[in-house]
Design an enzyme around this catalytic site. Structure first.
Site, PDB file in Angstrom:
ATOM      1  NE  ARG A 129      -4.105  -2.077   1.917  1.00  0.00           N
ATOM      2  CZ  ARG A 129      -4.007  -3.064   2.807  1.00  0.00           C
ATOM      3  NH1 ARG A 129      -3.136  -2.992   3.795  1.00  0.00           N
ATOM      4  NH2 ARG A 129      -4.783  -4.123   2.710  1.00  0.00           N
ATOM      5  CE  LYS A 151      -2.397  13.230 -14.339  1.00  0.00           C
ATOM      6  NZ  LYS A 151      -2.968  13.583 -15.660  1.00  0.00           N
ATOM      7  CD  GLU A 193       4.562  15.332 -23.524  1.00  0.00           C
ATOM      8  OE1 GLU A 193       4.048  16.366 -23.065  1.00  0.00           O
ATOM      9  OE2 GLU A 193       3.942  14.263 -23.683  1.00  0.00           O
ATOM     10  CE  LYS A 234       3.611  16.673 -15.015  1.00  0.00           C
ATOM     11  NZ  LYS A 234       3.670  15.449 -15.814  1.00  0.00           N
ATOM     12  CD  GLU A 244      -5.859  15.571 -15.295  1.00  0.00           C
ATOM     13  OE1 GLU A 244      -4.867  14.892 -15.011  1.00  0.00           O
ATOM     14  OE2 GLU A 244      -6.409  15.552 -16.386  1.00  0.00           O
ATOM     15  NE  ARG A 248      -1.108  16.353 -12.967  1.00  0.00           N
ATOM     16  CZ  ARG A 248      -0.368  15.639 -12.127  1.00  0.00           C
ATOM     17  NH1 ARG A 248      -0.530  15.767 -10.834  1.00  0.00           N
ATOM     18  NH2 ARG A 248       0.553  14.820 -12.587  1.00  0.00           N
ATOM     19  CG  ASN A 252      -3.961  15.643 -20.152  1.00  0.00           C
ATOM     20  OD1 ASN A 252      -3.175  14.729 -20.357  1.00  0.00           O
ATOM     21  ND2 ASN A 252      -4.553  15.835 -18.993  1.00  0.00           N
ATOM     22  CG  HIS A 255      -1.285  14.531 -23.893  1.00  0.00           C
ATOM     23  ND1 HIS A 255      -0.586  15.662 -24.252  1.00  0.00           N
ATOM     24  CD2 HIS A 255      -0.356  13.667 -23.377  1.00  0.00           C
ATOM     25  CE1 HIS A 255       0.692  15.515 -23.930  1.00  0.00           C
ATOM     26  NE2 HIS A 255       0.865  14.313 -23.405  1.00  0.00           N
ATOM     27  CG  HIS A 259      -3.919   9.649 -24.408  1.00  0.00           C
ATOM     28  ND1 HIS A 259      -4.412  10.253 -23.275  1.00  0.00           N
ATOM     29  CD2 HIS A 259      -2.570   9.651 -24.268  1.00  0.00           C
ATOM     30  CE1 HIS A 259      -3.407  10.611 -22.490  1.00  0.00           C
ATOM     31  NE2 HIS A 259      -2.285  10.251 -23.073  1.00  0.00           N
ATOM     32  CG  HIS A 274       3.396   9.741 -25.243  1.00  0.00           C
ATOM     33  ND1 HIS A 274       2.012   9.730 -25.275  1.00  0.00           N
ATOM     34  CD2 HIS A 274       3.739  10.777 -24.437  1.00  0.00           C
ATOM     35  CE1 HIS A 274       1.544  10.711 -24.507  1.00  0.00           C
ATOM     36  NE2 HIS A 274       2.565  11.362 -23.990  1.00  0.00           N
TER      37      HIS A 274
END
Lengths: 377, 377
Positions: A129, A151, A193, A234, A244, A248, A252, A255, A259, A274
């Site tokens: 955990r 993330k 990026e 960032k 987010e 945030r 993207n 993106h 994606h 990517h």
């Protein structure tokens, strides 16, 4: 790993609350300091998670540095490529860490690109955990984007990064000398990026990139400077909106398109990596904004021109084997995490450095735009 | 599902910070309110995650309740038993939720026992980096223990619950009528966790259990009262120490032994279910405390006598097929999440209702105790 210039790495602090603040260190040769930095965090054992390609170049050095600092070490190596960001790759990493008896006070060191950072980070987030982890990104893409902000995740057959956790690293070690061994293609992909930060909200940085991009590629001081600027941008966003709920999502930009493209090319990096998908996505986001009357067409042109100048793709037709048709692209966007009640959320722009979150975009508008793009090929 | 007596369920509030507080509702027939309660949380869609056994009894009713309240529903069904708390079971649930397009604002409803709560909770914790979930526990064990407090996870070949996340439910619906369909064995197993709360820090509750246990088993008002008392005790601990930096470890009274036993019996519920392992672990924890001179021997005897009276095992020799030898048991404890730098942490007791965290217990002491236990058979 040279120690040159590591005495004073550039430092970006990420001031998260609850004792979770951490530093991003940027400089040539920083991997040689892995052990000293890990020891400073109070760890007694560290597991290096990496892929076969990166292991061959940097694992021995990082491991020797950790052992010289008195840490027990182990190495978990997965195959290179996006396919390792899977349920099976996740199980392999978790079981490797458990076999090495990595405990809550120990460290997981994610040594590699974005795939390794996301995969090792998710394993660290969920092992017992939650155990602590260090990002040691070795690609430009990972240094300016995926290693910062917490993330982590893996892919499902239903889409990219659909399984994951928010789990902040305790330290990011961005050794910019490690980029010397990247292919031109990987450098270009990461550069998409870099340019994105200028496009989001920093027109001056985009102009700086137009003038200085060659120094980033060649490993001049512009490289460290660019990485630090991107990380600072960032980090600011992440601190203001860690989970987010709002701002945030600006990160993207490009993106939602990217994606969908990656999904339709089955995450096959031989066809599309990517950063290439992001480059196409950035160009599309600006052209879509122009089509909607939000952004001057010449701004969209300037974005595509700069991306093309560094060798990045900017059109759907550039995807080897094809991108899929407009309907398939819109359908693939439906699995994006930013979906709310079936409506699509895009990041659009009123110009370079002036992007914004646009929720509730009509699918029909997107479909018509993509059909025009594909017809224009 | 009768609606009898649901007008005024017992309520235990868990006052977590950051808007994460939630209610535990306890009463007969509460599953019939699943839809109204989910709608009150603002959800438009809900996925019921359950196992084949529970699905046959309660899935139709819960689903009808959700649909009557206007929610879109789907059902993800896994095989019953601990084996579903695996990487493969996790992937199955995540992919089932993604196929049903469960989004961040939707709900995952964990309908079943501890296995389902842990598995569905972990999937909810990590799907799209976190979706909301409701615990609808249908076993006594899940109602008094695993459904409250936000611990979720799966097993690895290296041990139980070694992969997971802290993810709090938004609501717990403990329908005590659903326990009417449990086997005697499952009721007894859950009862071990009920008795545990008395043993930890509430001698009066243990004495109440000695007098009233039959009412818990038969479904009298004592059942709802016991569930509420246990949930209130657990909620208090969780609020004070959500991430188990201290006091929360007390809830693991008996569990270091229990987890080792479950591991050595390969999580084979035909041989040993969790609550039975806990019963043996509780008896061992008190006898170990007595052996160390911490606790009067007659208190350890009273604990074992009560557990035996309700039909629970209290000795290693009671495990069908054997528990493994003392060395194997100590080795299996080494994978426990409470390990710090290789030292073992136990929860020991100075008497009934007087347990405490004992870090740094010498392995040799544990080994000698277990050898004596096994020799005493």
């Amino acid at each position: 790993m040279s120690e040159t210039k590591t005495a004073h790495p550039l430092t970006v602090h990420v001031p998260l609350n609850g004792g979770r603040g951490y530093d991003i260190l940027i400089g040539r040769g920083l991997l040689g300091q892995t052990g000293a930095r890990a020891a400073a965090l109070g760890a007694r054992a560290a597991a290096i998670v990496t892929d076969e390609n990166v292991a061959a170049l940097y694992a021995d050095g990082a491991r020797a540095s950790l052992e010289a600092a008195g840490l027990r070490t182990c190495l978990v190596v997965v195959p290179p490529g996006e396919a390792s960001k899977s349920y099976a790759g996740y199980a392999q990493v978790c079981d490797g860490l458990l076999a090495a008896r990595i405990e809550r006070g120990d460290l997981v060191v994610a040594l590699g690109g974005g795939v390794i950072g996301d995969l090792a980070g998710f394993a660290a987030a969920t092992l017992r955990r939650g155990v602590r982890f260090v990002q040691a990104p070795t690609t430009l893409l990972a240094q300016v984007d995926s290693s910062v902000g917490g993330k982590t995740g893996i892919n499902s057959g239903h889409g990219k990064n659909l399984i994951g956790a928010f789990h902040q690293p305790r330290l990011v070690l961005a050794d910019t000398a490690s980029l010397d061994t990247l292919s031109e293609r990987e450098m270009r992909a990461g550069y998409a990026e870099v340019a994105k930060y200028g496009l989001i909200n920093d027109a001056a940085f985009f102009a700086w990139c137009e003038a200085n991009w060659a120094g980033i590629f060649s490993g001049g001081p512009e490289r460290d400077e660019a990485v630090a600027i991107c990380c600072r941008a960032k980090a600011g966003v992440v601190v203001r909106d860690e989970f987010e709920h709002g701002e945030r999502a600006l990160l993207n930009l490009g993106h939602t398109f990217a994606h969908a493209l990656e999904r339709l090319t089955n995450y096959d990096s031989a066809r599309l990596v990517h950063g290439e998908a992001v480059a196409i996505g950035l160009a599309l986001a600006f052209r879509f904004s122009a089509r909607l009357g939000l952004c001057p067409g010449q701004e969209a042109g300037r974005v595509a021109n700069h991306l093309a100048l560094v060798g990045l793709p900017t059109r759907l037709q550039a995807v080897p084997g094809g991108s899929g048709d407009a309907d398939a692209l819109v359908e693939a966007m439906g699995q994006d995490k930013k979906v709310r009640d079936g409506a699509l959320t895009f990041i659009l722009a009123r110009g370079i450095g002036a992007s914004f979150i646009a929720p509730g975009i009509d699918r029909a508008e997107v479909l018509a735009f993509l059909k025009a793009e594909l017809g224009a090929g």
